[in-house]
Design a protein around this motif. Structure first.
Motif, PDB file in Angstrom:
ATOM      1  N   UNK A 143     -74.835  21.725  48.873  1.00 50.32           N
ATOM      2  CA  UNK A 143     -76.149  21.409  48.308  1.00 50.32           C
ATOM      3  C   UNK A 143     -76.899  20.521  49.296  1.00 50.32           C
ATOM      4  N   UNK A 144     -78.008  21.020  49.822  1.00 48.04           N
ATOM      5  CA  UNK A 144     -78.824  20.257  50.773  1.00 48.04           C
ATOM      6  C   UNK A 144     -80.060  19.728  50.042  1.00 48.04           C
ATOM      7  N   UNK A 145     -80.102  18.417  49.864  1.00 48.26           N
ATOM      8  CA  UNK A 145     -81.226  17.764  49.187  1.00 48.26           C
ATOM      9  C   UNK A 145     -81.521  16.473  49.944  1.00 48.26           C
ATOM     10  N   UNK A 176     -77.186  25.897  48.839  1.00 46.45           N
ATOM     11  CA  UNK A 176     -78.340  25.594  48.003  1.00 46.45           C
ATOM     12  C   UNK A 176     -79.200  24.544  48.679  1.00 46.45           C
ATOM     13  N   UNK A 177     -80.510  24.713  48.610  1.00 43.01           N
ATOM     14  CA  UNK A 177     -81.412  23.738  49.227  1.00 43.01           C
ATOM     15  C   UNK A 177     -82.622  23.507  48.337  1.00 43.01           C
ATOM     16  N   UNK A 178     -83.098  22.278  48.347  1.00 47.56           N
ATOM     17  CA  UNK A 178     -84.335  21.888  47.679  1.00 47.56           C
ATOM     18  C   UNK A 178     -85.393  21.736  48.763  1.00 47.56           C
ATOM     19  N   UNK A 179     -86.422  22.589  48.714  1.00 49.19           N
ATOM     20  CA  UNK A 179     -87.406  22.652  49.800  1.00 49.19           C
ATOM     21  C   UNK A 179     -88.826  22.532  49.243  1.00 49.19           C
ATOM     22  N   UNK A 223     -78.379  30.820  49.143  1.00 50.66           N
ATOM     23  CA  UNK A 223     -77.987  31.781  50.172  1.00 50.66           C
ATOM     24  C   UNK A 223     -76.474  31.972  50.120  1.00 50.66           C
ATOM     25  N   UNK A 224     -76.040  33.216  50.324  1.00 50.72           N
ATOM     26  CA  UNK A 224     -74.612  33.506  50.240  1.00 50.72           C
ATOM     27  C   UNK A 224     -74.310  34.801  50.993  1.00 50.72           C
ATOM     28  N   UNK A 225     -73.007  35.049  51.180  1.00 57.99           N
ATOM     29  CA  UNK A 225     -72.560  36.320  51.756  1.00 57.99           C
ATOM     30  C   UNK A 225     -72.263  37.350  50.670  1.00 57.99           C
ATOM     31  N   UNK A 226     -72.546  37.007  49.425  1.00 61.15           N
ATOM     32  CA  UNK A 226     -72.250  37.896  48.291  1.00 61.15           C
ATOM     33  C   UNK A 226     -73.435  37.896  47.345  1.00 61.15           C
TER      34      UNK A 226
END
Length: 281
Positions: A143-145, A176-179, A223-226
């Motif tokens: 989680x990038x926040x 996951x990112x909050x942008x 974002x994911x590989x699945x």
């Protein structure tokens, strides 16, 4: 009983203030330099006050079976809202929180302590530097926040950073990112293009008014590989008190358009919010 009083402290990266919520007995708002950063209810850690936090919570709810523990890496600490949420909803999870502002970590630990046995380790370090030394395949979720003031730092927006994020995630891991952004979405589109260089699946969740260009706001990127369970996300976000749209597939590719991935040498912070966008009195 004494009424809780605000706490103000100059930390390593700014002036942090903890303000009690008059409507909830043990709930607090954290601001840094006047910008709201986190909201925590110590008695009800599953209460997510901010819209973007609720959307991150929805993704965290659907990416694995209910209650299953996860290994989670949080870049950006704030008042530890999501680590508390996961400790409550997925007991036994192992969580690492990386926060550049040691003084902020100390303030939160002192006034808003984590529950005993929460399984959360705190690290005072730069997010990217810590990420680059982390072992591969060590996390189910990242989680990038991270905000310097009200802006995402430039060194957390590039393809080399995205590759490091993908490296620490397991095969079925989710980023996951909050942008924050506003129309014409140059920053948000560039971030989608950047993450798209290393992840096959992209999902964007945002308030319709933001996506229509009516106001500045936060978007949640997954974002994911699945494939992610977008049907479940659509149901959860539509039923939320703050409904949001879930964009993926062809519609999201159209939104990205001709945006180019970001190189380290071209990286810039997220745009400065307009006056009043996130301010608090």
């Amino acid at each position: 009983m004494n009424e809780p009083i605000p706490v103000t402290r100059v930390t390593d990266r700014g002036t942090a203030k903890l303000m009690p919520d008059v409507d909830r007995e043990r709930a607090w708002l954290l601001t840094v330099d006047g910008a709201p950063q986190s909201y925590v209810d110590l008695d009800e850690p599953t209460h997510l006050e901010f819209e973007y936090a609720r959307r991150l919570g929805h993704v965290l709810d659907v990416l694995a079976d209910p209650g299953r523990p996860l290994d989670v890496l949080h870049l950006g600490g704030g008042a530890l809202t999501l680590p508390r949420y996961l400790a409550a909803t997925r007991p036994g999870s192992r969580q690492d929180v990386v926060e550049a502002d040691r003084g902020l970590l100390e303030l939160v630990a002192e006034h808003l302590p984590l529950p005993e046995g929460a399984g959360v380790a705190l690290h005072a370090a730069d997010a990217r530097a810590w990420l680059e030394t982390a072992p591969a395949d060590c996390a189910d979720v990242l989680v990038a926040d991270v905000f310097g003031g009200s802006r995402v730092p430039a060194h957390l927006t590039s393809v080399p950073y995205a590759r490091e994020a993908a490296r620490v995630l397991r095969d079925r891991g989710v980023y996951l990112a909050n942008l924050p952004d506003a129309a014409p979405f140059a920053f948000l589109r560039s971030q989608l293009a950047t993450l798209g260089t290393v992840f096959e699946e992209l999902v964007l969740i945002a308030e319709p008014g933001v996506l229509r260009g009516r106001r500045f706001g936060n978007a949640v990127l997954a974002a994911a590989h699945r494939p992610l369970d977008t049907a479940a996300l659509v149901r959860l976000t539509a039923a939320d008190a703050f409904p949001a749209r879930v964009e993926h597939g062809p519609a999201l590719r159209e939104f990205i358009g001709g945006a180019r991935p970001v190189r380290d040498e071209d990286a810039v912070p997220s745009p400065e919010p307009p006056d009043g966008a996130f301010g608090i009195g």
